[in-house]
Design an enzyme around this catalytic site. Structure first.
Site, PDB file in Angstrom:
ATOM      1  NE  ARG A  62      33.295 104.543  59.850  1.00  0.00           N
ATOM      2  CZ  ARG A  62      34.154 103.704  58.881  1.00  0.00           C
ATOM      3  NH1 ARG A  62      33.391 103.141  58.621  1.00  0.00           N
ATOM      4  NH2 ARG A  62      35.543 103.423  59.524  1.00  0.00           N
ATOM      5  NE  ARG A  88      31.214 103.764  53.574  1.00  0.00           N
ATOM      6  CZ  ARG A  88      32.603 102.929  53.096  1.00  0.00           C
ATOM      7  NH1 ARG A  88      32.407 102.123  51.401  1.00  0.00           N
ATOM      8  NH2 ARG A  88      32.188 102.415  53.839  1.00  0.00           N
TER       9      ARG A  88
HETATM   10  O1  CP3 Z   1      31.304 108.968  63.006  1.00  0.00           O
HETATM   11  C1  CP3 Z   1      30.959 109.527  62.307  1.00  0.00           C
HETATM   12  O2  CP3 Z   1      30.333 109.697  60.954  1.00  0.00           O
HETATM   13  C2  CP3 Z   1      32.175 110.645  62.080  1.00  0.00           C
HETATM   14  C3  CP3 Z   1      33.439 110.145  60.833  1.00  0.00           C
HETATM   15  C4  CP3 Z   1      34.283 108.953  60.341  1.00  0.00           C
HETATM   16  C5  CP3 Z   1      34.431 108.273  59.721  1.00  0.00           C
HETATM   17  N1  CP3 Z   1      35.685 107.528  59.743  1.00  0.00           N
HETATM   18  C6  CP3 Z   1      34.013 108.819  58.389  1.00  0.00           C
HETATM   19  C7  CP3 Z   1      34.287 107.519  56.885  1.00  0.00           C
HETATM   20  C8  CP3 Z   1      34.972 108.528  61.485  1.00  0.00           C
HETATM   21  C9  CP3 Z   1      35.153 109.070  63.005  1.00  0.00           C
HETATM   22  C10 CP3 Z   1      36.060 107.760  61.223  1.00  0.00           C
HETATM   23  C11 CP3 Z   1      36.722 107.406  61.753  1.00  0.00           C
HETATM   24  C12 CP3 Z   1      37.332 105.896  61.369  1.00  0.00           C
HETATM   25  N2  CP3 Z   1      38.453 105.756  60.061  1.00  0.00           N
HETATM   26  C13 CP3 Z   1      37.978 104.542  62.054  1.00  0.00           C
HETATM   27  C14 CP3 Z   1      37.987 104.198  63.732  1.00  0.00           C
HETATM   28  C15 CP3 Z   1      36.694 104.166  63.921  1.00  0.00           C
HETATM   29  C16 CP3 Z   1      36.406 102.268  63.435  1.00  0.00           C
HETATM   30  O3  CP3 Z   1      35.454 102.460  62.633  1.00  0.00           O
HETATM   31  O4  CP3 Z   1      36.839 101.682  64.157  1.00  0.00           O
HETATM   32  C17 CP3 Z   1      38.493 103.841  61.342  1.00  0.00           C
HETATM   33  C18 CP3 Z   1      40.049 102.668  61.873  1.00  0.00           C
HETATM   34  C19 CP3 Z   1      38.755 104.205  60.125  1.00  0.00           C
HETATM   35  C20 CP3 Z   1      39.648 104.548  58.580  1.00  0.00           C
HETATM   36  C21 CP3 Z   1      38.754 104.435  57.583  1.00  0.00           C
HETATM   37  N3  CP3 Z   1      38.188 105.457  57.013  1.00  0.00           N
HETATM   38  C22 CP3 Z   1      38.348 103.124  57.206  1.00  0.00           C
HETATM   39  C23 CP3 Z   1      38.725 101.294  57.509  1.00  0.00           C
HETATM   40  C24 CP3 Z   1      37.719 103.431  56.318  1.00  0.00           C
HETATM   41  C25 CP3 Z   1      36.622 102.498  54.965  1.00  0.00           C
HETATM   42  C26 CP3 Z   1      35.610 101.389  55.976  1.00  0.00           C
HETATM   43  C27 CP3 Z   1      35.273 100.742  55.237  1.00  0.00           C
HETATM   44  O5  CP3 Z   1      33.360 100.872  55.623  1.00  0.00           O
HETATM   45  O6  CP3 Z   1      35.051 100.993  53.811  1.00  0.00           O
HETATM   46  C28 CP3 Z   1      37.211 104.556  56.152  1.00  0.00           C
HETATM   47  C29 CP3 Z   1      36.469 105.289  55.524  1.00  0.00           C
HETATM   48  C30 CP3 Z   1      35.167 106.548  55.963  1.00  0.00           C
HETATM   49  N4  CP3 Z   1      35.012 106.678  56.870  1.00  0.00           N
HETATM   50  C31 CP3 Z   1      34.264 106.365  54.942  1.00  0.00           C
HETATM   51  C32 CP3 Z   1      33.446 107.496  56.276  1.00  0.00           C
HETATM   52  C33 CP3 Z   1      31.992 107.509  56.069  1.00  0.00           C
HETATM   53  C34 CP3 Z   1      33.393 105.060  54.283  1.00  0.00           C
HETATM   54  C35 CP3 Z   1      34.396 105.900  53.041  1.00  0.00           C
HETATM   55  C36 CP3 Z   1      33.978 106.661  52.067  1.00  0.00           C
HETATM   56  O7  CP3 Z   1      32.529 107.471  51.859  1.00  0.00           O
HETATM   57  O8  CP3 Z   1      33.693 105.915  51.235  1.00  0.00           O
END
Ligand code: CP3
Length: 360
Positions: free
Chosen positions: A29, A33
């Site tokens: 990530r 954010r």
């Molecule tokens: O790593 C990186 O920088 C690349 C981008 C990336 C994102 N999601 C961007 C993101 C990657 C590799 C992911 C993978 C992802 N997404 C996973 C596996 C990794 C992990 O953290 O376990 C999972 C479970 C998801 C599903 C997901 N997407 C969730 C649970 C959420 C909400 C998380 C939260 O903190 O609220 C997201 C949203 C998300 N994916 C964001 C980002 C930058 C934040 C959303 C936003 O910008 O509003």
């Protein structure tokens, strides 16, 4: 496709099991954010709009590479694991966490999923983002592609979003094991085509995120998650070979599956095994043996602990991974994604400490 020559291939060498002059480092990530420049883009665009617009996905992928130039050793394409359920015909919203308005409730609902998904058509926007980003990186660092693991995607598709208890998706495993395995394999087959497409588009390493592996008992992990993870590793390699495309290293991050590390290293078929912070790196190395590289594993909350704590914990982590006589192929990372609220300058401190302490 030809791309600019690599100036830094540290992570690719470590992923192939080579001991490197210092440990390569990136952060899950890292485009997210905690970065004000990401929030500025996000204020103007929807989450999936960024994913689906190659220029925007490229821009946010490059943000941490620019900010931490010379300190970070890989870029990861900006996207989400939930683009795969979307490609299978499910609606996914981000408000602010993931939400599926119409989740799978019973095995009969699997009928609602798209048959014969044209993965390259549905997810071609990810490939376009990868090709553009790899070109723009100009060889500065390798570009990582990724997908979610079948078990983790299955849980979102059935729970309809994040879950604390995993009651609905686990009931499927107990009540409908055959249908569950069929769905897990169906998801795996989409992941195979998706990863092959990302590699053809320019991804130089691919990572599978099994974020909810640790919610399963070791025997359920072995029965329901591991086979679909193996299927992906084998499927990607054989499809690449059939098309005459060189293989790239593959990483599996099965978060929380720390009692299954030996089984993962023995049978899953990945080059790199990611670990979270709940396992001691020396114990993880003992469990996986010398055939795989390790990736991890600083507790992401250390980044809230101030610079003295960051330095102390990075030093400790480096000693643990470089410990003993075992092979030392290691890619440094956090043990899970960086969280919103971290001061980007504290992340810089993490990277600087890595430079200081991870020399072989
Ligand atoms: O790593 C990186 O920088 C690349 C981008 C990336 C994102 N999601 C961007 C993101 C990657 C590799 C992911 C993978 C992802 N997404 C996973 C596996 C990794 C992990 O953290 O376990 C999972 C479970 C998801 C599903 C997901 N997407 C969730 C649970 C959420 C909400 C998380 C939260 O903190 O609220 C997201 C949203 C998300 N994916 C964001 C980002 C930058 C934040 C959303 C936003 O910008 O509003």
């Amino acid at each position: 496709m030809t791309f600019p020559a690599m100036k830094n291939d540290l992570i690719l060498r470590a992923a192939r099991g080579e001991e490197t002059e210092r440990a390569p480092v990136w952060v899950m990530r890292q485009a997210g954010r905690y970065l004000p420049e990401f929030l500025a883009v996000r204020a103007k665009h929807g989450f999936f709009e960024i994913c689906r617009t190659p220029d925007l996905a490229m821009e946010v992928t490059l943000q941490p590479i620019r900010r931490y130039s010379g300190l970070v050793d890989a870029a990861i394409i900006f996207s989400d694991i939930l683009v795969v359920p979307q490609a299978m015909g499910m609606e996914v919203q981000m408000n602010p966490g993931p939400h599926f308005p119409d989740p799978l409730v019973t095995p009969a609902d699997v009928e609602k999923l798209t048959k014969n998904v044209d993965v390259d058509k549905e997810l071609g926007y990810v490939y376009a983002a990868i090709t553009r980003t790899r070109t723009a990186l100009a060889g500065e660092v390798p570009l990582i592609g990724f997908c979610g693991a079948p078990w983790t995607l299955f849980s979102y598709m059935i729970e309809g979003g994040g879950s604390k208890t995993f009651q609905k998706c686990k009931s499927w495993l107990f009540k409908h094991p055959i249908e569950s395995k069929a769905l897990l394999n169906r998801i795996a087959d989409i992941c195979i085509d998706f990863l092959v497409g990302q590699i053809k588009a320019g991804a130089q390493l691919v990572q599978v995120f099994d974020s909810w592996a640790g919610e399963l008992t070791p025997h359920h992990f072995a029965e329901f998650s591991l086979p679909s993870l193996q299927r992906i590793a084998t499927g990607v390699r054989s499809k690449l070979a059939a098309q005459g495309i060189p293989a790239v290293p593959m990483t599996l991050f099965a978060k929380g599956a720390n009692t299954s590390l030996a089984a993962i290293a023995r049978t899953a078929g990945y080059d790199v095994v990611g670990i979270d912070w709940c396992v001691d790196p020396a114990d993880a190395r003992a469990a996986v043996g010398d055939k795989v590289a390790l990736q991890g594993n600083l507790d992401p909350n250390v980044l809230y602990g101030g610079r003295e704590a960051i330095e102390r914990e990075v030093k400790r982590m480096c000693e643990k991974f470089r410990d003993g006589k075992a092979p030392k192929a290691w890619i440094a990372n956090l043990g899970h994604g960086i969280t919103p609220g971290v001061d980007p300058e504290d992340l810089r401190c993490f990277f600087e400490c890595m430079q200081k302490y991870s020399k072989a």
